[in-house]
Motif scaffolding. Sequence first.
Motif, PDB file in Angstrom:
ATOM      1  N   PHE A 146      -9.095  -6.543   2.422  1.00  0.00           N
ATOM      2  CA  PHE A 146      -8.656  -5.168   2.675  1.00  0.00           C
ATOM      3  C   PHE A 146      -8.156  -5.084   4.106  1.00  0.00           C
ATOM      4  CE2 PHE A 146     -12.427  -5.254  -0.023  1.00  0.00           C
ATOM      5  CZ  PHE A 146     -11.964  -4.619  -1.170  1.00  0.00           C
ATOM      6  N   HIS A 183      -2.084   0.768   3.577  1.00  0.00           N
ATOM      7  CA  HIS A 183      -3.063  -0.297   3.436  1.00  0.00           C
ATOM      8  C   HIS A 183      -2.686  -1.290   2.344  1.00  0.00           C
ATOM      9  CE1 HIS A 183      -5.600   2.200   5.940  1.00  0.00           C
ATOM     10  NE2 HIS A 183      -6.329   1.110   6.131  1.00  0.00           N
ATOM     11  N   GLU A 238      -4.557  -4.146  -0.392  1.00  0.00           N
ATOM     12  CA  GLU A 238      -5.788  -4.687  -0.973  1.00  0.00           C
ATOM     13  C   GLU A 238      -5.381  -5.899  -1.791  1.00  0.00           C
ATOM     14  OE1 GLU A 238      -7.181  -1.582  -3.514  1.00  0.00           O
ATOM     15  OE2 GLU A 238      -7.099  -0.109  -1.901  1.00  0.00           O
ATOM     16  N   TYR A 241      -7.051  -8.806  -4.458  1.00  0.00           N
ATOM     17  CA  TYR A 241      -8.213  -9.221  -5.235  1.00  0.00           C
ATOM     18  C   TYR A 241      -7.921 -10.575  -5.873  1.00  0.00           C
ATOM     19  CZ  TYR A 241      -9.291  -4.295  -4.703  1.00  0.00           C
ATOM     20  OH  TYR A 241      -9.528  -3.063  -4.171  1.00  0.00           O
TER      21      TYR A 241
END
Lengths: 352, 468
Positions: B301, B311, B313, B315
Amino acid sequence: MKKLSTAIVAVSLCALTWLTVDANTARAEAPLNVVASLTDFGKIAEAIGGDKVRVTTIASGVQDPHFVDPKPSYVVKLRDADLFLVNGLELEIGWVPPLIDSARNGRIKLGAPGYVDCSKNIPVIEVPTGQVTRAEGDVHPYGNPHYMTDPLNGKLVAETIAAAFSNARPADAAYFDARKKAFQRAIDEATFGKELVELVGGKKLDRLARAGELEPFLASESASGASLATKLGGWLGKMKALHGAKVVFYHKSYSYFCERFGLAVDGYVELKPGIQPGPSHLAELVTAMRRDGVKLVATHAFYDEKIAKLVADKGGAPLVTLPLNVGGSKGADDYIRFFDVVTDALTRAVGK
Amino acid sequence: MRRIRFFAWCLGMLALTAEGRAEDFVPAAPVPPPAATSDAASPSPTVEPVATPQDQKALEGEFAAALARDKHEPEPAPSAAPRPGAALSLLDLSFDLLGAGGGSSASEHEQQSLEAGGHDPKLRGFTIQNVELTFAGVVDPYLRGDANIVLQINPLGESTIELEEAYLTTLDLPFNLQVKAGQFFGAFGRLNATHPHTWDFVDAPVVNSRLLGGDGFRNPGAQLSWLTPLPFFTELTASVHNSQGETAASFRSTPGDVVAGRTLIDRSVRSMGDLVYLVRLRTSFDLGDEVTLVPGLSALFGPNATGLDTHSEIYGADLYMKWKPLRNDQGWPFVAWQSEGIYRRYQAAAVFDKVGLADTRKTLDDWGVYSQLVWGFARPWNFGVRYDYARGEHDAFTLAGVGYDSASDPLRDQRHRISGVLTYYPSEFSKIRLQYNFDHAQFLSAHDAHSIYAQAEILFGAHGAHKF
C-alpha cells in the motif's frame, strides 16, 4: 477503526507473551530438544542422551549430505531447538547457514553453546595446502568432512556431544557420562573385538591404531601363549582379508574409513569433487583399474548408478553400494550397525 | 570519476580478500597438544599470603605427583593431532556475471517493451544483464550485514552502478523476531526478492516487471518478521519503505514519467501515510519427505504521484511446490512448480489538458499471472516451461475523447507469453541456458513475436547459500 487495531495488537502481544513464557517454563523440566543435521549425530545423541533428550534429525540417511534443501519445516525444528549438532568442515555449507539465519533462535546460532560442531575434536585429513581454487572442483578448504566413516571418530563425537549435553544440563552430567562411556566401550569392542579390548584396554588400542602401530604391537605381544595378532576381532579383524586391497570410490567420501581399515584408494569415478566425469577420465580410470588389479568399486545410492556400474564392469571389479550415513541402506540403523553393514558388504564383494 | 574510484576500491577489496583466502587454505603450524589440564582447570584456590617451608614442600609434592601422573598416563589424545588453526571469517565476497545474447522477430524498439524487466535482454545482440558484487559478513554477536552492488550496461551502451541492496539483519532478537533495515527488496511474493542469477528463465515474468517495476520493488526501509510458534512454518512479515524512485514504480516513482496518460508530479511526503507499507504471510507444509508446498499472500500500500491524494494497492498470491526424491544426485531429479498472481488497484487522478478535463479520476485494475514448471530431468540438465498473462485497464479510460492506444502505452496492453528453457550446469557455480519466447500482444506490429536468447552465468567467490 483505531480502537479495533489497538485491540488486535494488544491481543497478539498477550498471546505472544503467554506462548513465550509457557515455552520458557516448560524448558527447565522437559527433555533437551536436540536437532541433528545428519543421522549419525542424531543416533549418537540418542545413545548418550537416553530419555533426557528428544532428538530430531534433518537429513535422511539416504540423502547426499552436501545437497539438502533448506526446507521451511526444518526452520520450525530449529526454532525450538536447545542444541543443534552439525558435521561442520563446510559439509552443510549450502543449507545449515540459511536454516540458522531463518530460525531466529539465539541458543543455536553460530558461536552459541547450543551450536555444536561435531568436528571439533576430529583429527582432520586431506586438508588442502598451498593455493587451491575451484578449478579443483568444490574443494573443502578445511579438509575431508566425512570423518564419521572412521568408527574411532564416533567416540570423539560422543565426547563432544556428551560435553554439550552436560553443559546444557549440569544436573544430568553423570548420567550422560556413563552412557557416553558405554557407547565408547561398545565401539571399541566392535572395532577391535571384545577379547582384545579386555586384554589391552580400549584407550591403548585406540592410541595404537591412530598412530599406525597396532599391527607391530599385536605381533610383538602375546597373551596366554598366543600372539595378540590372533585375538584381533571386530571390524578390524573382519577386514584383515582386505588389508591393502586397491579400491575405487565414486567420491572422496570414505577416506577416513580407508585409512582405518587399510584400503588403498586407486582412483575416483567423479573427475573432481562435485564435477561430472567425462569419457577420457573414465577410460583412464578403467585402464588404471585393470593394471593395478582393483578389487572393488564403491559408490553411494544417491550417485549415478549407470556410470559406477559401467566403470566396475569395464574395470573388472564388483560394484558395492555403501551407505554414507546411518540409515543410508537396509540394516544400517545405528552407528554400530552402519559398520556391520559396510564391512559385510565389502568382505562379501571381495570374497566372491 | 566517482565510478573509477569505486572500481579501484572494488579491485582493492578483491585483492585483499583473495590474499586472505590464500592464507586460510594454508594450515597453520601444528597446534601443540593442550597440556593435560584436569587439575589446572579446576578453580584456582585463593592465594595464601604466607607460605611456610612445610607448605612449600607439600605443594611441590602435589605438583610432582600431578606431573608424574601425566607422564605415566598420557591420555589417548587424538584431539591433540595437528589441526588447522581457526580461520577468521570477516567478509564473504562473491562476484556474479550474468549475460545473454540473442534477438527477437519484433523490432528492437518493440523489444524494449516486450522485455520490460530491468535485467531482461532489450537488444538484438548481447546484453550484460547483471554483474553483481556481493558482500556479506557477521558484524558482531547481534547483527549481520549484506550488500549487493549491481553493474550493468544499459541499451545506450553506458555502464551503470546501482546500490541494489545494503542492509543489516538482526541475529538474536527474542520472541522469534528478526529486523532487517537498509536498502533491500520488499518481501512481496516469490520472485521479487530474488536476484536475476537465481531465476529459472532468462527474463522476468511480464506481470512482475509491470506491477512491481522493471527492477522489482525495493527501497530504503525497515522490516520486522516473526516466525510464529505454530507447529508448521508460518512467517509474518511487515515492512515500511520510501515511496519514490524507479524502484517504487507503482508508487511515487519518478516525476515526469507517464502512467495511463497522467504525468507524475513531484509529490512530497507529508505524513506516515505517504510511505509504502508491505505485509506478507508465508507458510509451508511437507507432504511426505519428498514434496514441499510453500503458499504465500502479500500486499503493498502506498501513494502514487498521479495526484496529491492518489493511492496504489497491490495484492499477490503465490504458490511454490517442489518434488525432489530423498535419494537425489546432487539435487537431481526434481520438479518445481511456481505460480504468482498479482493484482493492482491504481487510483489515477483526473487529468487536464489545454482544452479542459481530458479524463476523470479513475481506479485502474491491472493484473497478471505467471505459472512455471521446471523439471530437472537428469543431472545437470533442467527443462522449464512458463506461461505469462498480463492485462492493464484500458477499457475504462479515454484521453480527450481518444480511446486506449496500445502502441503509445504498451505497458497497459493485454499480453500472452509462452516460454521454454533448457539449462545446463557445468558445476554449481556456472550455467548455460537457451530460451525461446512466443509473445502475443496488440502493440506489436505483427501481433506475434518469436525470440531466442542464450544465457550464461559464472559465480566466483564465497559459496552462496541455497534458498528454498
